[in-house]
Design a protein around this motif. Structure first.
Motif, PDB file in Angstrom:
ATOM      1  N   ARG A  83      -6.365  -5.405  -6.622  1.00 20.19           N
ATOM      2  CA  ARG A  83      -7.516  -4.644  -7.114  1.00 20.19           C
ATOM      3  C   ARG A  83      -7.271  -3.143  -7.008  1.00 20.19           C
ATOM      4  N   LEU A  84      -6.671  -2.736  -5.864  1.00 23.71           N
ATOM      5  CA  LEU A  84      -6.386  -1.307  -5.668  1.00 23.71           C
ATOM      6  C   LEU A  84      -5.396  -0.798  -6.713  1.00 23.71           C
ATOM      7  N   ARG A 135      -5.631  -9.975  -2.575  1.00 21.11           N
ATOM      8  CA  ARG A 135      -6.554  -9.594  -3.644  1.00 21.11           C
ATOM      9  C   ARG A 135      -6.833  -8.087  -3.603  1.00 21.11           C
ATOM     10  N   ASP A 136      -6.946  -7.550  -2.382  1.00 19.74           N
ATOM     11  CA  ASP A 136      -7.264  -6.127  -2.219  1.00 19.74           C
ATOM     12  C   ASP A 136      -6.181  -5.248  -2.848  1.00 19.74           C
ATOM     13  N   PRO A 140      -2.307  -6.676  12.865  1.00 23.33           N
ATOM     14  CA  PRO A 140      -1.789  -8.046  12.987  1.00 23.33           C
ATOM     15  C   PRO A 140      -1.219  -8.552  11.663  1.00 23.33           C
ATOM     16  N   SER A 164      -1.414 -11.428  10.578  1.00 21.91           N
ATOM     17  CA  SER A 164      -2.398 -12.312   9.948  1.00 21.91           C
ATOM     18  C   SER A 164      -3.238 -11.549   8.920  1.00 21.91           C
ATOM     19  N   VAL A 165      -3.512 -10.287   9.211  1.00 23.24           N
ATOM     20  CA  VAL A 165      -4.287  -9.486   8.268  1.00 23.24           C
ATOM     21  C   VAL A 165      -3.481  -9.296   6.990  1.00 23.24           C
ATOM     22  N   TYR A 189       0.834  -1.201   0.000  1.00 26.60           N
ATOM     23  CA  TYR A 189       0.000   0.000   0.000  1.00 26.60           C
ATOM     24  C   TYR A 189       0.877   1.263   0.000  1.00 26.60           C
ATOM     25  N   SER A 229      -3.202 -12.272   4.588  1.00 26.19           N
ATOM     26  CA  SER A 229      -4.433 -12.982   4.205  1.00 26.19           C
ATOM     27  C   SER A 229      -4.687 -12.927   2.704  1.00 26.19           C
ATOM     28  N   ASP A 230      -5.487 -13.866   2.243  1.00 20.95           N
ATOM     29  CA  ASP A 230      -5.929 -13.844   0.847  1.00 20.95           C
ATOM     30  C   ASP A 230      -6.680 -12.550   0.549  1.00 20.95           C
ATOM     31  N   TYR A 231      -7.416 -12.076   1.555  1.00 20.52           N
ATOM     32  CA  TYR A 231      -8.184 -10.855   1.327  1.00 20.52           C
ATOM     33  C   TYR A 231      -7.257  -9.709   0.924  1.00 20.52           C
TER      34      TYR A 231
END
Lengths: 200, 200
Positions: free
Chosen positions: A69-70, A65-66, A54, A56-57, A15, A60-62
């Protein structure tokens, strides 16, 4: 002269990479300059409000992908690297070495390091990669070798991180202007309104 | 008929409240409907990827200010309530009771409960407040008292939460459309592009 925008980023943060592609242009639209600050948001980072995102966040797969996409949404080149969460302390130390001498060179180094990691899938924790990046800034291998072991250079980064902690930074990218904190690319529209219309 | 958008929210989440003010209109612009789902993101919530947003984040000064700023930015009424992090299980159970009978009534109840919490600073964990909210939906006190202790109504919410967990929900607001997950109000521009142009 209007206050500059402080832009905090971690070289391990995709990011932060995306923000590095847009923040200078955004600031310019409003007649502001940007001070870039590399930090390392590892387990030693002690944010003012004890906020910790964390691991873990971030793994993550989320999030994977995020970020893709961004990047597509923002029109920024991006390739998910084979290793997320690299150790980027040395890259951050080198950034400050260049940036303290010439902010334009600091940006060049930062952009190249980010591109190496998040477009070319190169390992910016490895000395060989850093050597290439430094050579492009006309720093030779002997000088880089000296900096790797230089306690003053290490202390320079530590001071930057201490300052970020005390200002309430806890993520990447993170922006501060006129004491107002903005965390994440998604807060850039709010930052832009702040610059255009003042506090709200 | 295009797939509906699944909108997950927690009544304790100020960001969920802000999303509740905008999601139906956004969906309508693209000819989509929205299915609302109240969930409770407490310590029992087990997200698929074991993602947990630490309570320290949600209670920080940063988030308090961020929510106020986002509400102002979005043109949504908002007053920071005296108690953040209320226990909203009963409100969520009542939502499903109304929503299963009539989604329009579910929305009315949800909007009123959110408004009570985040505009009028009322305690929606208290039975008296819930009684007022239910009375506005023509549910009398005796029926509410029955639902409070009703195991079927409790199981209804539990099933909804299990489903959310299995679909990879971990925050509020959370949107799913055509299998794609969007977390947070700040992902709504990306969701909107998805609706307008398809996957990217």
């Amino acid at each position: 002269m209007a206050a500059p925008i402080d832009f905090y980023f971690d070289f391990a943060s995709p990011y932060g990479y995306i923000a590095s592609q847009t923040i200078d242009e955004l600031a310019q639209r409003h007649g502001r300059s940007v001070n870039w600050h590399a930090i390392v948001l590892d387990a030693n980072f002690q944010s003012l409000e004890r906020i910790r995102i964390p691991t873990s966040v971030m793994r993550s797969d989320y999030i994977r992908r995020d970020v893709e996409r961004l990047a597509a949404f923002s029109g920024v080149d991006y390739k998910t690297p084979s290793s997320l969460g690299l150790h980027t302390e040395m890259a951050a130390r080198l950034f400050h070495w260049f940036n303290d001498r010439d902010p334009e060179q600091g940006r060049c180094f930062a952009r190249a390091a980010y591109r190496a990691y998040f477009v070319e899938d190169r390992n910016i924790a490895q000395l060989e990669t850093l050597q290439d990046l430094c050579a492009a800034q006309k720093m030779d291998a002997a000088e880089l070798q000296h900096l790797v072991n230089d306690s003053a250079n290490r202390a320079r980064l530590k001071a930057e991180i201490d300052l970020a902690e005390s200002r309430g930074v806890f993520g990447s990218p993170f922006f501060i202007v006129e004491g107002e904190r903005f965390w994440g690319n998604d807060r850039l529209p709010q930052l832009e309104r702040w610059l255009a219309q003042g506090p709200y």
